[in-house]
Design an enzyme around this catalytic site. Structure first.
Site, PDB file in Angstrom:
ATOM      1  N   SER A 194      -9.500   1.996   2.651  1.00 42.30           N
ATOM      2  CA  SER A 194      -8.608   2.725   1.764  1.00 42.30           C
ATOM      3  C   SER A 194      -7.579   1.836   1.073  1.00 42.30           C
ATOM      4  O   SER A 194      -6.894   2.278   0.157  1.00 42.30           O
ATOM      5  CB  SER A 194      -7.865   3.791   2.578  1.00 42.30           C
ATOM      6  OG  SER A 194      -7.101   3.177   3.612  1.00 42.30           O
ATOM      7  N   LYS A 197       0.841  -1.199   0.000  1.00 44.80           N
ATOM      8  CA  LYS A 197       0.000   0.000   0.000  1.00 44.80           C
ATOM      9  C   LYS A 197       0.875   1.248   0.000  1.00 44.80           C
ATOM     10  O   LYS A 197       1.846   1.329   0.758  1.00 44.80           O
ATOM     11  CB  LYS A 197      -0.913  -0.035   1.227  1.00 44.80           C
ATOM     12  CG  LYS A 197      -1.909   1.119   1.316  1.00 44.80           C
ATOM     13  CD  LYS A 197      -2.817   0.914   2.527  1.00 44.80           C
ATOM     14  CE  LYS A 197      -3.859   2.027   2.650  1.00 44.80           C
ATOM     15  NZ  LYS A 197      -4.798   1.791   3.772  1.00 44.80           N
ATOM     16  N   SER A 246     -10.345  -0.323   6.780  1.00 50.48           N
ATOM     17  CA  SER A 246      -9.657  -0.317   5.491  1.00 50.48           C
ATOM     18  C   SER A 246      -8.995  -1.620   5.088  1.00 50.48           C
ATOM     19  O   SER A 246      -8.403  -1.699   4.016  1.00 50.48           O
ATOM     20  CB  SER A 246      -8.599   0.795   5.473  1.00 50.48           C
ATOM     21  OG  SER A 246      -9.207   2.058   5.544  1.00 50.48           O
TER      22      SER A 246
END
Length: 429
Positions: free
Chosen positions: A149, A80, A173
């Site tokens: 996210s 990420k 997330s």
């Protein structure tokens, strides 16, 4: 656009030379070329494949003998884009210059590099791991969000671009995108995986988590990443499961609740004992305190960057930052106390009712249509607030073929039991 890439099988194939690292990378490159234009899960990188092949050549030269190979030998992983990775810029889904955000490589990333993993690349994140979405689409249906996210990580794993990817969870997330994309999402107990080298959203709540397609692979990842992991023998007894009845559960949609009850019935038919327990009577207060804490710490974390690069932030992030500036010190302190109290209350309920795990929907329902929003994390929020370890498991699909998920939560620090029990629960679903 879904493709099988279970981590445990990939590990075994690469370490035993059933497939060479070069051959596997060729397959991954072909898969990325075919799928990535439709889902946009990876941050673009010009020299991705030359970089990866150079890293693979070095790895193979250091470990020619299968018996000496590290546990993730040759496994490509997604990271990420709020994690710092040596040699790759960190943009955090924002327009802030990457040189302003630069930092030392994440401890978690370094741990997996040392275990033999190759960095496939950065995965798309909502801006600064909050709610402003990137371009990523759901591999099951590109007209729907993959969640967020950690959108790119979940989509990349579901599409078989990599068998493992890092995410983070400050509200929902990891668990929510895992559910929307039909994969496994692990959020360990708060603090069990180091956040060093990761751009914070809310430092007192941020959890490092990850995605796989399989619970066996999830157990491998947890054992490598979680501090002081304690191997457990295979469980002989099934856990007693608890359903948190009350206002928390009613936050799910009608379809979400109907599907959850079907999941509960499936587990009962498989031989699990399920207890229904009143919980989260103050869910509105919990939600409010958590969200105010997120806003306050986000504002503090980003004060300097926003002051220097105000044009680098999307309106969603600016709104959170401004909201956070209005949160009082007393409210922040109350929210932090609330986390400890909620954790203790959940432990007490588990002890009094004789349950081992909580189960609940991973999301209010399936992935919403559109990619302008990432879905509601409300079903994940209280578990994150309390810092309990959770694993999100695939739990079938809707009539339209959209994935559904089941969320399991264990007592704080009992990640080992949670992952050990997850295998049979997943099979039963």
């Amino acid at each position: 656009m879904i493709h099988d890439a279970p981590l445990a099988t990939t590990i075994d194939d690469l370490r035993r030379d059933r497939v060479s690292v070069d051959e596997y990378l060729d397959t991954v490159e072909s898969r990325v070329d075919a799928v990535e234009p439709n889902i946009e899960s990876l941050v673009p990188e010009e020299d991705r494949w030359s970089r990866l092949r150079a890293a693979a050549a070095d790895l193979q030269s250091r470990f020619p003998e299968p018996s000496t190979r590290p546990p993730l030998y040759g496994v490509p992983i997604g990271v990420k884009d709020i994690f710092h990775v040596d040699g790759l810029p960190t943009r955090a889904g924002s327009d802030v210059p990457p040189e302003a955000l630069a930092g030392e490589e994440s401890t978690a990333v370094r741990t997996l590099r040392e275990a033999g993993a190759l960095i496939l690349g950065k995965t798309v994140t909502a801006e600064f791991a909050y709610f402003e979405p990137g371009p990523t689409r759901n591999p099951h249906d590109p007209a729907h969000t993959p969640g967020g996210s950690s959108s790119g990580s979940a989509a990349a794993v579901a599409a078989g671009l990599c068998p493992f990817a890092f995410g983070t969870q400050t509200i929902g997330s990891v668990t929510r995108p895992a559910a929307f994309c039909g994969i496994v999402g692990v959020k360990p107990s708060f603090g069990r995986i180091s956040t060093d080298g990761v751009i914070p959203c809310t430092p007192s709540v941020d959890h490092i988590g990850f995605f796989t397609q399989d619970t066996a692979g999830a157990a491998v990842g947890a054992a490598l990443l979680c501090d002081e992991w304690r191997p457990l023998p295979a469980p002989r007894d099934r856990p007693t499961l608890g359903v948190p009845e009350g206002p928390y559960l009613r936050q799910a949609s009608d379809l979400g609740l109907k599907s959850f009850e079907e999941h509960v019935s499936r587990l009962e038919r498989a031989g699990y004992d399920v207890e229904r327990i009143d919980a989260f009577e103050d869910i509105d207060g919990i939600n409010s305190r958590h969200n105010r804490l997120v806003a306050a710490e986000f504002a503090l974390t980003h004060e300097e960057w926003y002051g220097e690069y105000p044009g680098g932030y999307a309106d969603t992030s600016v709104e959170l930052l401004r909201e956070g500036r209005e949160v009082s010190t007393a409210d922040v302190a109350a929210a932090r106390r609330s986390r400890r109290r909620l954790r203790a209350a959940l432990h007490d309920r588990m002890h009094d009712a004789g349950i081992d795990l909580w189960i609940s929907p991973s999301a209010p329902g399936p992935a919403p249509e559109g990619i302008d929003a990432t879905g509601d994390p409300v079903m994940n929020l209280p578990w994150t607030h309390a810092g309990l370890p959770t694993v999100g498991l695939p739990a079938g699909t809707t009539d339209d073929g959209l994935p559904l998920g089941l969320q399991c939560a264990a007592p704080f620090g009992d990640d080992e039991s949670l992952l050990a029990w997850a295998h049979d629960i997943a099979d039963s679903l």
